[in-house]
Scaffold this motif. Sequence first.
Motif, PDB file in Angstrom:
ATOM      1  N   ASP A  62      27.766  37.627 -41.104  1.00  0.00           N
ATOM      2  CA  ASP A  62      27.785  36.433 -41.931  1.00  0.00           C
ATOM      3  C   ASP A  62      28.417  36.754 -43.286  1.00  0.00           C
ATOM      4  O   ASP A  62      28.095  37.765 -43.912  1.00  0.00           O
ATOM      5  CB  ASP A  62      26.354  35.923 -42.122  1.00  0.00           C
ATOM      6  CG  ASP A  62      26.318  34.551 -42.766  1.00  0.00           C
ATOM      7  OD1 ASP A  62      26.727  34.444 -43.942  1.00  0.00           O
ATOM      8  OD2 ASP A  62      25.873  33.602 -42.117  1.00  0.00           O
ATOM      9  N   PRO A 119      25.902  33.715 -37.609  1.00  0.00           N
ATOM     10  CA  PRO A 119      25.795  32.862 -38.799  1.00  0.00           C
ATOM     11  C   PRO A 119      24.339  32.630 -39.220  1.00  0.00           C
ATOM     12  O   PRO A 119      23.477  32.346 -38.392  1.00  0.00           O
ATOM     13  CB  PRO A 119      26.459  31.549 -38.356  1.00  0.00           C
ATOM     14  CG  PRO A 119      27.402  31.954 -37.270  1.00  0.00           C
ATOM     15  CD  PRO A 119      26.708  33.065 -36.553  1.00  0.00           C
ATOM     16  N   ASP A 173      31.986  30.898 -41.004  1.00  0.00           N
ATOM     17  CA  ASP A 173      30.866  31.529 -41.701  1.00  0.00           C
ATOM     18  C   ASP A 173      30.871  33.049 -41.572  1.00  0.00           C
ATOM     19  O   ASP A 173      30.003  33.716 -42.136  1.00  0.00           O
ATOM     20  CB  ASP A 173      29.534  30.990 -41.151  1.00  0.00           C
ATOM     21  CG  ASP A 173      29.370  29.499 -41.399  1.00  0.00           C
ATOM     22  OD1 ASP A 173      29.883  29.033 -42.441  1.00  0.00           O
ATOM     23  OD2 ASP A 173      28.744  28.824 -40.569  1.00  0.00           O
ATOM     24  N   LEU A 174      31.842  33.611 -40.825  1.00  0.00           N
ATOM     25  CA  LEU A 174      31.818  35.041 -40.536  1.00  0.00           C
ATOM     26  C   LEU A 174      32.938  35.786 -41.245  1.00  0.00           C
ATOM     27  O   LEU A 174      33.992  35.217 -41.554  1.00  0.00           O
ATOM     28  CB  LEU A 174      31.935  35.276 -39.031  1.00  0.00           C
ATOM     29  CG  LEU A 174      30.854  34.636 -38.149  1.00  0.00           C
ATOM     30  CD1 LEU A 174      31.075  35.001 -36.696  1.00  0.00           C
ATOM     31  CD2 LEU A 174      29.459  35.043 -38.606  1.00  0.00           C
TER      32      LEU A 174
END
Length: 303
Positions: free
Chosen positions: A176, A237, A258-259
Motif C-alpha cells: 500500500d 490496499p 493504491d499500491l
Amino acid sequence: MDELRRIDLNLLLALHALLTEKHVTRAALRLHKSQPAVSHSLAQLREHFNDPLLVRKQGKLELTTRGNALLQPLSEALTNLNTLLGTPQFDPLHAQRRFRLSLSDYAARLVMPDLMRYARQHAPGFDFAISQASRDAMLVQLADGELDLALGIFPELPQDIRVETLFEEDFICLADKATIREKGSLSLEEWLARPHVMLALKPDANDEIERALAAKGLKRRIAVTLPHWSAAVELLPGTDLVLTIARRAVGPVRSFRDLRQFAPPRQLQLPKMAYQQAWHARKDRDPALAWLRQVLMNGCNPL
C-alpha cells in the motif's frame, strides 16, 4: 508377437484410459463408450493380466503395483503406434487433439489468451484442458502420462523430463502506498519486519524467496498463504502487507492506484527465474505437441 495375438488391441486403449483416469466413468467419457462397456473391458483386462489393476481404497480407485508398472510403457507404446499409423504430414489446420496442460493462473493469464487466438485460427480442432498443481505433482503427472505439458519453474528435474525456457522472470514487491516512502522502498530490516503474503499451492512451501532467506539465516513472517496470483494483489490496499511476486504476474501497476511497486532489498539477492515448459521424453516425437510448444515459445517474447 504371441502376446499380441492373445489380446484385443482396443483393450489396450481402455487400459490406458483406466490407468490414467483411475475412474471408470471418466475413462468411459474419454473413450466415448458407455460405463458398462468400460467395466466389462476392465474385467477382461484383469483376467488377462491376472491382476486387479485398480483397487478401491478410501472411496477412490488406486493403481496396483502391476497397474502402475504398466502405465508408462503402455503410454509410450500407444504414442509410438499412433505416430506410426498417423498421417506422415502433420497439418494443425485439420488435426484434432485434446491437450492436457497444468499451469498457474499467473501463467494462464500470460499465455492462454494469445494461444487461444492463434489456435482458433490455425488449429481449430485442438482443445485444451487446464489444471493447476504443485511443481512436484506436475512432474509426477508428466511421468504418469496424465499431462502433455506443464508450465512452471523446475530447478530439479527427474530423468526423462525435458524442459525449454519460455522467458526469464524477476521479482518485484508491492505494498500500500501509504505504508511506503515516496518513490522509496524498504530496507531489509523493514522488509523482514512487515507481514507478508506468500503465493503457494500449500502452506510452508519452500519457494525461491524462502530458499534465499534460508541461505542467509533469515526468516520472514507469512501472514497469508494462498494459491491465487490474481487475488493476492487485492489483499494489499489498506493493510501493511507486502507481496513479493513475479513481475509479469502483476501487469501494469497503474491499474492498482493504491499500491506502490519497488525492488526487493538488495541484500536478498533474489535470483531471476527461468519460466519453463516441461514434457516427458516419450512425447519428443509427438508432432502436435511440438507444434504447441513452438507456439508457446513464439508467444513468450521478453518484456
